[in-house]
Write a protein that holds these residues in place. Structure first.
Motif, PDB file in Angstrom:
ATOM      1  N   LEU A 248       0.860  -1.180   0.000  1.00 35.75           N
ATOM      2  CA  LEU A 248       0.000   0.000   0.000  1.00 35.75           C
ATOM      3  C   LEU A 248       0.899   1.233   0.000  1.00 35.75           C
ATOM      4  O   LEU A 248       1.710   1.412   0.898  1.00 35.75           O
ATOM      5  N   GLU A 249       0.786   2.072  -1.012  1.00 37.61           N
ATOM      6  CA  GLU A 249       1.575   3.297  -1.089  1.00 37.61           C
ATOM      7  C   GLU A 249       0.688   4.469  -0.707  1.00 37.61           C
ATOM      8  O   GLU A 249      -0.333   4.722  -1.342  1.00 37.61           O
ATOM      9  N   MET A 250       1.081   5.191   0.335  1.00 36.60           N
ATOM     10  CA  MET A 250       0.271   6.287   0.839  1.00 36.60           C
ATOM     11  C   MET A 250       1.200   7.364   1.381  1.00 36.60           C
ATOM     12  O   MET A 250       1.990   7.105   2.280  1.00 36.60           O
ATOM     13  N   GLN A 251       1.158   8.568   0.818  1.00 38.43           N
ATOM     14  CA  GLN A 251       2.065   9.638   1.239  1.00 38.43           C
ATOM     15  C   GLN A 251       1.366  10.584   2.207  1.00 38.43           C
ATOM     16  O   GLN A 251       0.143  10.682   2.243  1.00 38.43           O
ATOM     17  N   PHE A 252       2.195  11.298   2.992  1.00 36.49           N
ATOM     18  CA  PHE A 252       1.684  12.203   4.018  1.00 36.49           C
ATOM     19  C   PHE A 252       2.133  13.624   3.741  1.00 36.49           C
ATOM     20  O   PHE A 252       3.171  13.866   3.126  1.00 36.49           O
ATOM     21  N   GLU A 253       1.335  14.564   4.258  1.00 38.06           N
ATOM     22  CA  GLU A 253       1.760  15.951   4.245  1.00 38.06           C
ATOM     23  C   GLU A 253       2.820  16.161   5.320  1.00 38.06           C
ATOM     24  O   GLU A 253       2.976  15.343   6.230  1.00 38.06           O
ATOM     25  N   GLN A 343      11.721  14.055  -0.780  1.00 34.02           N
ATOM     26  CA  GLN A 343      11.252  14.099   0.599  1.00 34.02           C
ATOM     27  C   GLN A 343       9.781  13.706   0.688  1.00 34.02           C
ATOM     28  O   GLN A 343       9.368  12.969   1.593  1.00 34.02           O
ATOM     29  N   GLN A 344       8.973  14.194  -0.265  1.00 32.89           N
ATOM     30  CA  GLN A 344       7.556  13.867  -0.254  1.00 32.89           C
ATOM     31  C   GLN A 344       7.353  12.369  -0.480  1.00 32.89           C
ATOM     32  O   GLN A 344       6.498  11.746   0.148  1.00 32.89           O
ATOM     33  N   ALA A 345       8.143  11.763  -1.383  1.00 39.63           N
ATOM     34  CA  ALA A 345       8.023  10.329  -1.641  1.00 39.63           C
ATOM     35  C   ALA A 345       8.385   9.508  -0.413  1.00 39.63           C
ATOM     36  O   ALA A 345       7.853   8.412  -0.202  1.00 39.63           O
ATOM     37  N   ASN A 346       9.280  10.032   0.420  1.00 41.48           N
ATOM     38  CA  ASN A 346       9.720   9.288   1.607  1.00 41.48           C
ATOM     39  C   ASN A 346       8.780   9.427   2.799  1.00 41.48           C
ATOM     40  O   ASN A 346       8.889   8.661   3.754  1.00 41.48           O
ATOM     41  N   ARG A 347       7.879  10.395   2.769  1.00 37.00           N
ATOM     42  CA  ARG A 347       6.867  10.519   3.820  1.00 37.00           C
ATOM     43  C   ARG A 347       5.691   9.617   3.430  1.00 37.00           C
ATOM     44  O   ARG A 347       4.751  10.058   2.776  1.00 37.00           O
TER      45      ARG A 347
END
Length: 481
Positions: A248-253, A343-347
């Motif tokens: 499951l791929e899900m990114q955060f703010e 950075q966004q991809a790693n969150r």
């Protein structure tokens, strides 16, 4: 010497701190550094002329050299991200003047200033790498003053020397180039005694670098391990036990651990799979970028993973015994943390679940289609740009073709105007809703309007384009629960 204002320098440094792309240093420990630049002194012209007049000489011309090169070398200890102490040696150079007199003669004077200082340094982060600094300290300064008289002017004591304690202040801007190196710009004022009874100031405008010992290095970027293909289904289908069957791929703010509406559809896919295969288990893995301390990132990754577990239990009735949450902090990046996109991809959140032979459960349910688009806005503006009108028309057509869909309009902004952030984010979302209603007759009861101010960032507000990305309205379409 007399006081020479440095207000313009302070203002310039503050503006520079707000505009230069910027992670405030989180290292603690020892560091060394050096800097150099222009030193400027104001010669006590009136006092010198008055002294000559008292001796019977009228000054007909007075010239000065008020500038020289100054430098400082220092060592210090960083106690925490906001406080350090520094000690070092400084040499502010040599300054001189020439007074031409009547009766015919002249008086030539030079002054040099050096010494040792001890400063308390405070840091105020502006961005992730940039910060303003302020300092207050004491110094033991040594002043050498020399005089030469010509013609009618006779100098009885050609050399004076004094050594005294006094204070110094300063402001500056610093930018963390890497884990070990930091660049600085500073404006400092040294209070001093010119050894002949005049107290004044010397200002030093410098640039330099500091090197931090034992600065922690961020974990190298590692490529993600490829997921093995699912086991081919034997007949009849039997659930397998091999892992890494689905992710499951899900990114955060930034800095957030809440499950956003736009991510709930992805979780629905995972819930559907686990409901279809009730013997499977899932490990929810939380990850962060490398901004901030290792400890804070570890805690944030654990919180993110736990939020997803809680959501699956609460909203989809998945048994808690089938779910576990693990946080890896910043240790498992999938992209380079040197870019905003990386950075966004790693969150992110990953879900590692047991394999099953029938993979149909990993497809999004047709009855729960979710679409999302983002509209950007100019600074402090809530006007819907004409370039989005055609896209909004397409949204309206989709809504008319699917009368059971509802729409959530989420308004966001950057950090430029905190006092107006909430109001302007709500107004942006409301203006999009009004446009859909007024131009395409979308039923207002199907539109939910929310404003989040500057609390949910896609990027770090570093550059103008990053702030533009955060000034947005997200349009999220989905079926009601």
């Amino acid at each position: 010497m007399k006081t020479n204002k440095i207000t313009q320098a302070i203002g310039a440094l503050a503006i520079l701190g707000m505009s230069v792309p910027a992670v405030a240093a989180d290292q603690t420990g020892w560091f060394i550094g050096g800097s150099g630049g222009r030193a400027h002194a104001t010669i006590a012209e009136k006092e010198i002329i008055a002294d000559l007049l008292a001796a019977g000489f009228e000054t007909t011309d007075f010239s000065t050299d008020r500038k020289d090169f100054g430098y400082k070398l220092f060592a210090g200890y960083q106690f925490n991200p906001k406080f350090a102490i520094e000690a070092g040696y400084f040499d502010l150079g040599t300054f001189d003047y020439t007074a031409t007199t009547d009766p015919s003669g002249s008086k030539f004077g030079t002054l040099s200033f050096s010494g040792w200082n001890l400063d308390f340094v405070g840091t105020m982060p502006l961005t992730e790498r940039a910060a303003l600094i302020g300092r207050f300290g004491v110094h033991e300064g040594k002043t050498n003053t020399n005089f030469v008289g010509t013609g009618a002017v006779n100098v009885l004591t050609p050399h004076y020397q004094s050594k005294d304690f006094d204070f110094k202040i300063g402001v500056g801007y610093q930018y963390q180039i890497s884990d070990s190196w930091t660049f600085r710009l500073e404006a400092e004022r040294f209070r001093m005694d010119d050894a002949v009874g005049n107290a004044g100031d010397i200002d030093l405008f410098s640039m330099g670098v500091i090197y931090r010992f034992g600065a922690r290095k961020h974990a190298p970027v590692a490529a993600p391990a490829p997921a093995p293909a699912p086991t081919p289904a034997p007949a009849p289908p039997v659930a397998a036990t091999e892992q890494y069957c689905s992710a499951l791929e899900m990114q955060f703010e930034i800095g957030q651990d809440s499950v956003e509406r736009v991510n709930r559809e992805h979780i629905q896919v995972l819930a559907t799979f686990m409901t279809t295969y009730p013997t499977t288990k899932a490990i929810i893995q939380g990850h962060t970028d490398n901004v901030g301390t290792i400890e804070d990132n570890q805690a944030l990754s654990e919180q993110r993973a736990q939020r997803v577990v809680d959501f699956l239990i609460r909203e989809h009735r998945i048994a808690a015994s089938r779910l576990s949450a693990v946080g890896y902090g910043e240790t498992r990046p999938t992209a380079s943390n040197s870019t905003v996109e990386g950075q966004q991809a790693n969150r992110r959140i990953n879900a590692v679940i047991d394999c099953a032979n029938d993979m149909a459960g990993l497809s999004t349910l047709p009855a729960r289609t979710t679409l999302a688009m983002a509209l950007e806005f100019d600074a402090n503006s809530a006007t819907v740009d004409a370039k989005y009108h055609h896209q909004l028309e397409n949204v309206a057509k989709y809504l008319h073709a699917n009368p059971d869909l509802i729409v959530t309009l989420e308004g966001h902004t950057d950090n430029a105007n905190p006092a107006m952030a909430q109001a302007i984010s709500e107004q942006r979302a409301q203006n999009v809703a009004d446009y859909l209603v007024n131009h395409f007759r979308v039923d207002r009861s199907r539109l939910n309007v929310e404003g989040f101010g500057a609390t949910r960032r896609d990027t770090y507000n570093i550059t103008a384009s990053h702030r533009q990305d955060n000034r947005r309205v997200n349009i999220i379409l989905g079926y009601p629960k």
